[in-house]
Design an enzyme around this catalytic site. Structure first.
Site, short mmCIF file in Angstrom:
data_model
loop_
_atom_site.label_atom_id
_atom_site.label_comp_id
_atom_site.label_asym_id
_atom_site.label_seq_id
_atom_site.Cartn_x
_atom_site.Cartn_y
_atom_site.Cartn_z
N ASP A 1 0.44 -1.29 -0.31
CA ASP A 1 0.10 0.08 -0.01
C ASP A 1 0.75 1.47 -0.16
O ASP A 1 1.68 1.46 0.69
CB ASP A 1 -1.31 0.04 0.99
CG ASP A 1 -1.87 1.43 1.20
OD1 ASP A 1 -2.80 1.04 0.33
OD2 ASP A 1 -2.00 2.09 2.39
N GLU B 1 12.73 -15.70 0.26
CA GLU B 1 13.55 -16.80 0.07
C GLU B 1 12.08 -18.11 0.54
O GLU B 1 12.66 -19.08 1.08
CB GLU B 1 13.43 -16.48 2.29
CG GLU B 1 14.55 -15.00 2.31
CD GLU B 1 14.32 -14.93 3.69
OE1 GLU B 1 13.32 -14.95 4.56
OE2 GLU B 1 14.90 -13.69 3.86
C1 GLC Z 1 -4.18 3.25 -0.72
C2 GLC Z 1 -5.71 2.16 -0.54
C3 GLC Z 1 -6.03 3.43 0.03
C4 GLC Z 1 -6.07 4.53 1.58
C5 GLC Z 1 -4.70 4.22 0.60
C6 GLC Z 1 -4.11 4.59 2.87
O1 GLC Z 1 -4.29 4.24 -1.78
O2 GLC Z 1 -6.34 2.07 -1.64
O3 GLC Z 1 -7.93 2.84 0.51
O4 GLC Z 1 -6.84 4.54 1.90
O5 GLC Z 1 -3.72 3.54 1.05
O6 GLC Z 1 -3.14 3.52 2.90
#
Ligand code: GLC
Length: 502
Positions: free
Chosen positions: A191, A222
């Site tokens: 993310d 790994e």
């Molecule tokens: C990414 C996710 C989103 C979230 C953001 C913060 O963009 O897809 O849904 O709000 O990260 O974690």
């Protein structure tokens, strides 16, 4: 599948809260997903990506993680997650989970400790004075704590940013990756991957961020056949390609494709640029039409302006859903024919539209509150899926759903569509099945059928033709194996796509 299964995979995105509810509390869960795994296997995808399933106060739909080594009790238990992974594997489905390294929840043990004890603040980004950075959800990116210091949160205040200059943070995430790889997870979606490393003046795409993913790649290597998928929103393709070097991530989401208007010249350019950029690093492209952060594709493509930008969401813009639906069908055949991997966001295969009329008091997305109620946010693409029956909750669960479902989704249920040969669901099923045999990873050659037409032949010999112009065009020779809509004799109507074999 081979150890390069991911190079041509079709990956289905599950937003667990809204996929299927197994215990009747109105919120999707692992029991609901387990019961529907055969649906996903039938659909013909190769892998399932789940957005965060960890314990979370859900200040940002689970992207505020309180504990990276457990499962949110509303969704189920860790034991059940292990069962789910095993059941998915038995059905031939890989499992990809979401790891959120830029920030945790303010309820995480580390952040709670930092609040109590100033000597434990170096894992986060605490300062005596804030700077002028703004949060991506609106408002200032800093919040003051009781003793006067400020902490950074690029997203909501409930999402304090980690300090990646601290080796302990690196160690923690290596452990988290191994924790899940040891439990059989096949891949990690990373993310907000470009944001982790900060200086005092910048937080996006700093060169040092690559050290993180190089070390994560070593952890992934790994194990057998495990992958890293980056969520990297960067306009500069050269900068993006750096995340996909051989010793970093395996693939990344193609947000250029997602953001591109339904326009032949623009799409041709994005596709060409995507292929060129990926070729420089030897990574397979991916093709993404929607996800849990953007308006549903049927709605976007029915608007006068079909482009997408996170800071210009076009909330409530007038849309012609019939036109959007026709284009979304054609776009699905385009995305699935292109070389590389493809993502399907839950409900895309049902042709669900954006739900624009959720009552304001029921909106849950922090974008809505943080923007001072000027941006509606992402709830409209996160409405619980309609599975069966005539009225809400359409087989999603037993009672009221956490976001209300529209009264007119009766014809959009998976059950209704399974019985209708011309449905979106059956288009996806057929296309995904053909794709498994003839498409995915590989190469393509453009064919020139005029400025309004995108046409190319894949290495398997299958040709994809998409007509984005206003009038029908003559099809090249070949046998039609699939079309997104009715043909006019040997002509392909506007906003329609076909797959042909020679
Ligand atoms: C990414 C996710 C989103 C979230 C953001 C913060 O963009 O897809 O849904 O709000 O990260 O974690």
């Amino acid at each position: 599948m081979s150890d390069t299964w991911w190079r041509g995979a079709a990956i289905y995105q599950v937003y667990p809260r809204s996929f299927a509810d197994g215990n009747g509390d109105g919120v999707g869960d692992l029991a609901g997903l387990r019961a529907r795994l055969p649906y996903l296997a039938d659909l013909g995808v190769n892998a399932v990506w789940l957005t965060p399933w960890y314990p979370s106060p859900l200040a940002d739909g689970g992207y505020d993680v309180a504990d990276y080594r457990d499962i949110e009790p509303v969704f189920g238990t860790l034991e059940e997650a292990e069962t789910l992974i095993a059941e998915a594997h038995e059905l031939g489905l890989k499992i990809i989970i979401d790891v959120v390294p830029n920030h945790s929840s303010d309820q995480s043990a580390w952040f709670q400790e930092a609040l109590r004890d100033r000597s434990k603040r170096d894992r986060f980004w605490f300062r005596d004075e804030p700077n002028d950075w703004q949060s991506i959800f609106g408002g200032p990116a800093w919040t003051q704590v009781e003793d006067g210091q400020w902490y950074l949160h690029l997203f909501a205040p409930e999402q304090p940013d980690f300090n990646w200059d601290n080796p302990e943070v690196h160690q923690e995430f290596h452990d988290v990756l191994r924790f899940w790889f040891d439990r059989g997870v096949d891949g990690i979606r990373i993310d907000s991957a470009a944001l982790c490393v900060k200086s005092d003046t910048a937080f996006e795409d700093l060169d040092e961020v690559h050290d993180i993913y190089r070390s994560w790649r070593r952890v992934a290597d790994e194990y057998d056949e495990r992958i890293l998928v980056g969520e990297v929103w960067l306009p500069d393709q050269e900068r993006l390609s750096r995340y996909l070097r051989q010793d970093e991530m395996h693939t990344a989401f193609n947000f250029d494709f997602l953001s591109c208007p339904w326009d032949p010249a623009a799409l041709r350019q994005v596709i060409g640029r995507t292929l060129d950029m990926h070729a420089t690093v030897g990574a397979p492209p991916t093709w993404v039409l929607s996800n849990h952060d953007v308006a549903r594709v049927v709605t976007r493509y029915g608007r006068a302006d079909t482009s997408w930008a996170n800071n210009d969401r076009k909330d409530g813009a007038e849309t012609n859903l019939e036109l959007g639906y026709r284009r979304a069908r054609a776009a699905a055949l385009l995305a699935m024919a292109l070389p590389g991997g493809v993502y399907v966001y839950q409900g895309e295969e049902l042709g669900l539209p954006e739900v624009d009329d959720i009552p304001d008091e029921l909106r849950q997305d922090p974008m809505w509150t943080r923007s001072g109620h000027t941006v509606k946010g992402r709830d409209g693409c996160r409405v619980p899926l309609p599975w069966s029956g005539e009225e809400p909750p359409y087989g999603f669960g037993a009672g009221d759903t956490w976001l209300p479902q529209p009264e007119d989704w009766r014809k959009l249920t998976a059950e209704a569509q399974a019985a209708d040969l011309g449905s979106m669901l059956n288009l996806y099923r057929t296309a995904l099945r053909l794709r498994r045999e003839q498409l995915g990873d590989g190469t393509m050659e453009w064919l020139d059928l005029g400025a309004n037409v995108l046409a190319f032949t894949r290495d398997s010999g299958l040709t994809c033709v998409v007509n984005l112009g206003p009038s029908a065009v003559e099809l090249p020779p070949g046998e039609v194996v699939l079309s997104s809509g009715p043909l006019e004799g040997d002509h392909l109507p506007s906003d329609t796509a076909v797959w042909l074999t020679s």
